[in-house]
Write a protein that holds these residues in place. Structure first.
Motif, PDB file in Angstrom:
ATOM      1  N   GLU A 138       0.831  -1.203   0.000  1.00 31.41           N
ATOM      2  CA  GLU A 138       0.000   0.000   0.000  1.00 31.41           C
ATOM      3  C   GLU A 138       0.864   1.251   0.000  1.00 31.41           C
ATOM      4  OE1 GLU A 138      -3.176   2.689   0.151  1.00 31.41           O
ATOM      5  OE2 GLU A 138      -3.167   0.544  -0.349  1.00 31.41           O
ATOM      6  N   ALA A 139       1.915   1.268   0.819  1.00 33.30           N
ATOM      7  CA  ALA A 139       2.800   2.433   0.877  1.00 33.30           C
ATOM      8  C   ALA A 139       3.467   2.663  -0.476  1.00 33.30           C
ATOM      9  CB  ALA A 139       3.855   2.233   1.958  1.00 33.30           C
ATOM     10  N   GLN A 140       3.939   1.591  -1.104  1.00 34.81           N
ATOM     11  CA  GLN A 140       4.582   1.727  -2.408  1.00 34.81           C
ATOM     12  C   GLN A 140       3.593   2.190  -3.470  1.00 34.81           C
ATOM     13  OE1 GLN A 140       7.699   1.595  -3.310  1.00 34.81           O
ATOM     14  NE2 GLN A 140       8.550   0.959  -1.343  1.00 34.81           N
TER      15      GLN A 140
ATOM     16  N   PRO B 160      -7.153  22.007   1.337  1.00 36.74           N
ATOM     17  CA  PRO B 160      -7.543  20.766   2.018  1.00 36.74           C
ATOM     18  C   PRO B 160      -8.619  19.954   1.319  1.00 36.74           C
ATOM     19  CG  PRO B 160      -8.382  22.689   3.188  1.00 36.74           C
ATOM     20  CD  PRO B 160      -7.444  23.200   2.152  1.00 36.74           C
ATOM     21  N   ALA B 161      -9.388  20.570   0.432  1.00 35.19           N
ATOM     22  CA  ALA B 161     -10.431  19.829  -0.270  1.00 35.19           C
ATOM     23  C   ALA B 161      -9.884  19.090  -1.491  1.00 35.19           C
ATOM     24  CB  ALA B 161     -11.560  20.770  -0.700  1.00 35.19           C
ATOM     25  N   LYS B 162      -8.619  19.349  -1.843  1.00 38.39           N
ATOM     26  CA  LYS B 162      -8.018  18.710  -3.006  1.00 38.39           C
ATOM     27  C   LYS B 162      -7.079  17.592  -2.568  1.00 38.39           C
ATOM     28  CE  LYS B 162      -8.124  22.769  -6.051  1.00 38.39           C
ATOM     29  NZ  LYS B 162      -7.307  23.636  -6.938  1.00 38.39           N
ATOM     30  N   PRO B 163      -6.939  16.553  -3.385  1.00 37.44           N
ATOM     31  CA  PRO B 163      -6.001  15.464  -3.066  1.00 37.44           C
ATOM     32  C   PRO B 163      -4.576  15.854  -3.463  1.00 37.44           C
ATOM     33  CG  PRO B 163      -7.117  14.972  -5.116  1.00 37.44           C
ATOM     34  CD  PRO B 163      -7.695  16.275  -4.631  1.00 37.44           C
ATOM     35  N   GLY B 164      -4.083  16.930  -2.862  1.00 36.60           N
ATOM     36  CA  GLY B 164      -2.815  17.511  -3.300  1.00 36.60           C
ATOM     37  C   GLY B 164      -1.585  17.004  -2.590  1.00 36.60           C
ATOM     38  N   THR B 165      -1.773  16.169  -1.553  1.00 36.73           N
ATOM     39  CA  THR B 165      -0.621  15.674  -0.792  1.00 36.73           C
ATOM     40  C   THR B 165      -0.463  14.172  -1.004  1.00 36.73           C
ATOM     41  OG1 THR B 165      -1.940  15.311   1.208  1.00 36.73           O
ATOM     42  CG2 THR B 165      -0.928  17.482   0.930  1.00 36.73           C
ATOM     43  N   SER B 166       0.664  13.640  -0.554  1.00 41.12           N
ATOM     44  CA  SER B 166       0.985  12.237  -0.836  1.00 41.12           C
ATOM     45  C   SER B 166       0.254  11.252   0.061  1.00 41.12           C
ATOM     46  CB  SER B 166       2.495  12.012  -0.677  1.00 41.12           C
ATOM     47  OG  SER B 166       2.880  12.109   0.686  1.00 41.12           O
ATOM     48  N   GLN B 167      -0.218  11.695   1.242  1.00 44.00           N
ATOM     49  CA  GLN B 167      -0.857  10.812   2.222  1.00 44.00           C
ATOM     50  C   GLN B 167       0.095   9.683   2.661  1.00 44.00           C
ATOM     51  OE1 GLN B 167      -4.737  11.143   2.900  1.00 44.00           O
ATOM     52  NE2 GLN B 167      -3.843  13.122   2.467  1.00 44.00           N
ATOM     53  N   LEU B 168       1.375   9.981   2.699  1.00 40.97           N
ATOM     54  CA  LEU B 168       2.382   8.983   3.072  1.00 40.97           C
ATOM     55  C   LEU B 168       2.876   9.128   4.504  1.00 40.97           C
ATOM     56  CD1 LEU B 168       4.560   8.777  -0.168  1.00 40.97           C
ATOM     57  CD2 LEU B 168       3.366   6.874   0.907  1.00 40.97           C
TER      58      LEU B 168
ATOM     59  N   PRO C  65       1.739   8.644   7.576  1.00 36.48           N
ATOM     60  CA  PRO C  65       1.663   7.527   8.537  1.00 36.48           C
ATOM     61  C   PRO C  65       2.650   6.411   8.217  1.00 36.48           C
ATOM     62  CG  PRO C  65      -0.536   8.198   7.828  1.00 36.48           C
ATOM     63  CD  PRO C  65       0.446   8.873   6.918  1.00 36.48           C
ATOM     64  N   TYR C  66       2.879   6.180   6.938  1.00 40.20           N
ATOM     65  CA  TYR C  66       3.778   5.113   6.513  1.00 40.20           C
ATOM     66  C   TYR C  66       5.241   5.489   6.780  1.00 40.20           C
ATOM     67  CZ  TYR C  66      -0.542   3.587   4.368  1.00 40.20           C
ATOM     68  OH  TYR C  66      -1.858   3.201   4.175  1.00 40.20           O
ATOM     69  N   LEU C  67       5.563   6.755   6.633  1.00 39.22           N
ATOM     70  CA  LEU C  67       6.903   7.224   6.985  1.00 39.22           C
ATOM     71  C   LEU C  67       7.128   7.158   8.491  1.00 39.22           C
ATOM     72  CD1 LEU C  67       7.462  10.280   4.618  1.00 39.22           C
ATOM     73  CD2 LEU C  67       9.075   8.401   4.952  1.00 39.22           C
ATOM     74  N   ALA C  68       6.118   7.571   9.264  1.00 40.62           N
ATOM     75  CA  ALA C  68       6.274   7.583  10.724  1.00 40.62           C
ATOM     76  C   ALA C  68       6.477   6.178  11.277  1.00 40.62           C
ATOM     77  CB  ALA C  68       5.054   8.238  11.377  1.00 40.62           C
ATOM     78  N   ALA C  69       5.801   5.194  10.696  1.00 38.90           N
ATOM     79  CA  ALA C  69       5.944   3.813  11.162  1.00 38.90           C
ATOM     80  C   ALA C  69       7.074   3.076  10.459  1.00 38.90           C
ATOM     81  CB  ALA C  69       4.625   3.057  10.952  1.00 38.90           C
ATOM     82  N   GLY C  70       7.708   3.737   9.497  1.00 34.14           N
ATOM     83  CA  GLY C  70       8.798   3.104   8.777  1.00 34.14           C
ATOM     84  C   GLY C  70       8.335   2.031   7.808  1.00 34.14           C
ATOM     85  N   VAL C  71       7.098   2.113   7.341  1.00 39.50           N
ATOM     86  CA  VAL C  71       6.599   1.171   6.338  1.00 39.50           C
ATOM     87  C   VAL C  71       7.176   1.526   4.967  1.00 39.50           C
ATOM     88  CG1 VAL C  71       4.502   0.110   5.375  1.00 39.50           C
ATOM     89  CG2 VAL C  71       4.507   0.956   7.723  1.00 39.50           C
ATOM     90  N   ILE C  72       7.627   2.759   4.862  1.00 41.40           N
ATOM     91  CA  ILE C  72       8.367   3.216   3.689  1.00 41.40           C
ATOM     92  C   ILE C  72       9.489   4.103   4.205  1.00 41.40           C
ATOM     93  CG2 ILE C  72       7.097   5.360   3.192  1.00 41.40           C
ATOM     94  CD1 ILE C  72       7.075   4.375   0.220  1.00 41.40           C
ATOM     95  N   SER C  73      10.579   4.192   3.463  1.00 42.26           N
ATOM     96  CA  SER C  73      11.730   4.949   3.948  1.00 42.26           C
ATOM     97  C   SER C  73      11.842   6.292   3.244  1.00 42.26           C
ATOM     98  CB  SER C  73      13.017   4.150   3.714  1.00 42.26           C
ATOM     99  OG  SER C  73      13.391   4.190   2.341  1.00 42.26           O
TER     100      SER C  73
END
Length: 482
Positions: A208-210, A231-239, A241-249
């Motif tokens: 999912e992270a990848q 904030p109403a646009k999908p303009g960010t990566s939404q990554l 949580p995955y960075l904080a938990a180290g699911v992606i580097s």
């Protein structure tokens, strides 16, 4: 035999400690459940749940390589040396491998574990993994840690031009060890299981992270600079949580951004350059944890701001926490946090300035509340952001720069799409009315929406006076401080 102690690095690929251990010989992984420590650190239930779900996914990935994942309990980190030493002696472990973590409690924990293991002849190896540069290697000419991001970034650019950080090869399949993996628990005592709707927003696992990274850098990154503040646009990566938990580097993120920008990080597509700068902001705040450990101790980065006369206003604080301040953009943002475990970055700054400037409530109250609800809660980033917004931190906003929630709302949610999504009781309002400051009082007669709890103009003046009266500020006007 080698032991990999997993913490905030819940992934198989580009995992420095995991790959280093596997390269040295047969390996086993362990994860410590530390619920009392997590409570002491204000870790959010949704974040703990996210860890556990990712652990379960990682267990299957490790099993495919014949690397057992063991689960042990060290309720507080001061129990970690004893628990890990016992495991090492049971399995006849030669060396323990970890990826560095940087909070003051984390570094003390690791030092205590290393001491206990080495006393028994067991090696302890730690590796740079969650950063591009090791803290202490990006310094000023006088050998101190940077306090201003732009100067830090300049040196990072110089380092990146000289040498790019490399991705680490994933471990190969090893011979079976005859050790069964433990099943990660689905919940931990003291942490409620979040709603199914929240969990569905944040699926677990490296795949999912990848996927999110590839989707973002494949197309959305081109629009990141122009759309990230809406904030109403999908303009960010939404990554996050995955960075904080180290699911992606961060290395994986950095290389994906480079691929989207013909290998450039300082020029080329403005969206890619802007996003890489955000990765460097993340880097900067972690270096600050090491260079200025007082920020890990709930202290202001700027010592003079410890004298600020913060208000004791429990009812105002509660209204802010519950999203009922009477300021639509503030309330919508807080309800997004409560329901999703995440808040848009622009809005994190807006609600933080409102709490610390308009309500003149101590930034530590906001920092703590965020950590208790954020699925991407990260000590360095959260502390850095709150201290920036409250003008107590490194590279902070000047104290007289105070975001006006109404003008922020008008600028970044002009159609009211975000606000109306989270505040359905005002769905009938036109965008003109929604952003009309003169008619804000009572919010146009909407019965079930509160009146503003504070006057923005007078509260701004109150904040300016509080900051100006600090010993180091007296006698200086805003124009002299710009």
């Amino acid at each position: 035999m080698q032991l990999i102690w997993l913490r905030s690095d819940l992934r198989l690929h580009d995992n420095t400690a995991l790959s280093a251990a596997a390269a040295r010989g047969p390996s086993v992984a362990v994860y410590l459940l530390s619920p009392q420590q997590w409570l002491a650190h204000d870790d959010a239930p949704c974040k703990v749940d996210f860890w556990l779900r990712n652990l379960s996914e990682l267990r299957h990935a490790l099993d495919a390589l014949n690397i057992p994942l063991l689960i042990r309990k060290a309720s507080r980190w001061d129990e970690a040396p004893k628990v890990l030493l016992k495991l090492c002696q049971q399995l006849k472990i030669d060396a323990v491998h970890v990826n560095e973590e940087y909070g003051i409690h984390e570094t003390r924990r690791d030092a205590a574990v290393a001491h206990a293991l080495k006393a028994q002849g067991i090696e302890f190896y730690s590796y740079l993994d969650q950063l591009l540069f090791k803290p202490g290697t990006v310094l000023t000419r006088t050998g101190t840690y940077f306090q201003v991001f732009s100067q830090f970034r300049k040196v990072c650019y110089e380092r990146l031009h000289a040498s790019l950080p490399r991705l680490v090869t994933a471990p190969a399949i090893q011979a079976p060890l005859g050790i069964a993996s433990d099943e990660p628990p689905s919940h931990v005592e003291g942490f409620d299981t979040p709603s199914d709707s929240l969990r569905a927003l944040w699926p677990a696992g490296e795949a999912e992270a990848q996927h999110r990274l590839e989707t973002f850098t494949g197309s959305q990154i081109d629009y990141y600079h122009s759309e990230r503040d809406f904030p109403a646009k999908p303009g960010t990566s939404q990554l996050s949580p995955y960075l904080a938990a180290g699911v992606i580097s961060p290395r994986q993120c950095f290389h994906a951004a480079l691929r989207s920008n013909q290998g450039e990080f300082e020029s080329g597509k403005v969206g890619a350059v802007t996003w890489i700068n955000e990765l460097l902001w993340r880097e900067f705040y972690k270096h600050i944890l090491v260079g200025y450990p007082r920020v890990s101790r709930h202290r202001a980065f700027r010592p003079e701001t410890e004298a600020l006369a913060w208000r004791d206003a429990p009812e105002d604080l509660k209204a802010w926490q519950q999203g009922r301040t009477g300021l639509p953009i503030i309330d919508a943002a807080m309800r997004q946090l409560l329901e999703t475990g995440w808040m848009h970055n622009r809005l994190r700054m807006v609600v933080a300035m409102f709490l610390t400037k308009n309500l003149l409530i101590d930034w530590r109250e906001g920092e703590r509340f965020f950590m208790r609800h954020l699925i991407d809660g990260d000590l360095a980033a959260n502390n850095g952001g709150w201290q920036w917004s409250s003008s107590t931190g490194t590279d902070s906003a000047p104290y007289f720069r105070i975001f006006n929630p109404l003008s922020q709302s008008e600028k970044f949610d002009a159609e009211g799409v975000f606000i109306k999504h989270w505040l359905p009781q005002i769905n009938g309002m036109s965008k003109k009315d929604l952003h009309n400051r003169a008619r804000l009082d009572g919010l146009f007669g909407v019965a079930d929406y509160p009146s503003p709890i504070v006057n923005l103009s007078t509260s701004r003046d109150r904040a300016l006076a509080a900051f100006k009266n600090l010993p180091s500020r007296q006698g200086l006007s805003p124009s002299e401080l710009t």
